[in-house]
Design an enzyme around this catalytic site. Structure first.
Site, PDB file in Angstrom:
ATOM      1  N   GLY A 157      -4.685   8.738  -8.975  1.00 43.18           N
ATOM      2  CA  GLY A 157      -5.304   9.323  -7.822  1.00 43.18           C
ATOM      3  C   GLY A 157      -5.358   8.263  -6.769  1.00 43.18           C
ATOM      4  O   GLY A 157      -4.369   7.320  -6.907  1.00 43.18           O
ATOM      5  N   CYS A 158      -6.032   8.339  -5.856  1.00 36.74           N
ATOM      6  CA  CYS A 158      -6.018   7.463  -4.626  1.00 36.74           C
ATOM      7  C   CYS A 158      -6.319   5.933  -5.254  1.00 36.74           C
ATOM      8  O   CYS A 158      -7.272   5.806  -6.073  1.00 36.74           O
ATOM      9  CB  CYS A 158      -7.369   7.761  -3.678  1.00 36.74           C
ATOM     10  SG  CYS A 158      -7.261   6.779  -2.368  1.00 36.74           S
TER      11      CYS A 158
END
Length: 238
Positions: free
Chosen positions: A60-61
């Site tokens: 993810g981020c």
């Protein structure tokens, strides 16, 4: 999202708020009820001995990944960056297109005398992200947000694959683990404005709704492993 302009930040924040409203969460589904997943049974000392070791994870981020691992005792430095693609596409502008092979990643430098690689994997699979989400994490979609472990040694690869098999056999998650395990081709540092975004933008809605809960979960579920930002700063000065 090509740049961190005001409009792109608003889009990220809006998507994060929508994810919160519908009940989505980017932490592992195995820890949402306050339970902790088991640690790896295969977690030997590093084959190559030395004061510092390196781990590289994607999930993810990279803002949230960096925030979580900076609060793990024994971790000395964490950088946000890109892994999986080539040098000429290692920029936020290109990686955001989702066709470069890169994943938003973090490079973790840690002291194996204080924290093992297996323990870092436990954090990765529990509070840092949801390993059952394919090419996405919460409000972020695309191959650049995939779950992947980039190994720096044969031993790391063995430990990671054994741990995934262990968690799958124990049916820890309600869905299959989609995390890839591949050798690290290279790690490229992200732009300066991405580094320590959690610490420099604590009131950003994206951070509040997606990343702060992960750090809080680490502190609640693994209190002995949690280190403050002051402790991290002291570790970086050694």
């Amino acid at each position: 999202m090509r740049t961190l302009s005001r409009s792109s930040l608003m889009l990220r924040a809006g998507a994060a708020l929508l994810a919160l409203v519908v009940g989505a969460c980017t932490a592992s589904p195995a820890t949402r009820d306050g339970a902790m997943i088991p640690g790896p049974t295969n977690d030997p000392a590093p084959a190559t001995r030395g004061h510092e070791q390196v781990a590289v994870f994607a999930g993810g981020c990279f803002w949230g990944l960096q925030a979580v691992f900076e609060h793990v005792k024994g971790v000395q430095q964490v950088w946000a960056g890109y892994a999986g693609g080539s040098a000429d596409t290692a920029s936020y502008y290109r990686v955001s297109d989702g066709d470069t092979g890169h994943a938003e990643s973090v490079k973790i430098v840690y002291d194996p005398a204080q924290v093992s690689y297996g323990t870092l994997l436990k954090v990765f699979f529990s509070v840092a992200h949801d390993p059952t989400q394919l090419d996405r994490q919460g409000p972020d979609h695309g191959t650049q947000y995939r779950s992947e472990i980039f190994t720096t040694s044969a031993q790391q690869a063995e430990v990671a694959r054994a741990y995934i098999a262990q968690l799958e056999a124990a049916r820890v998650y309600p869905a299959p683990i989609v995390t890839k395990v591949e050798p690290l081709p290279a790690f490229y540092m992200a732009e300066g404005y991405h580094q320590d975004y959690y610490r420099t933008h604590p009131n950003d809605p994206y951070i509040v709704y997606n990343d702060a809960p992960k750090v809080a979960a680490l502190r609640k579920l693994m209190p002995a492993l949690y280190q403050t930002e002051t402790a991290l700063a002291q570790a970086q000065q050694r």
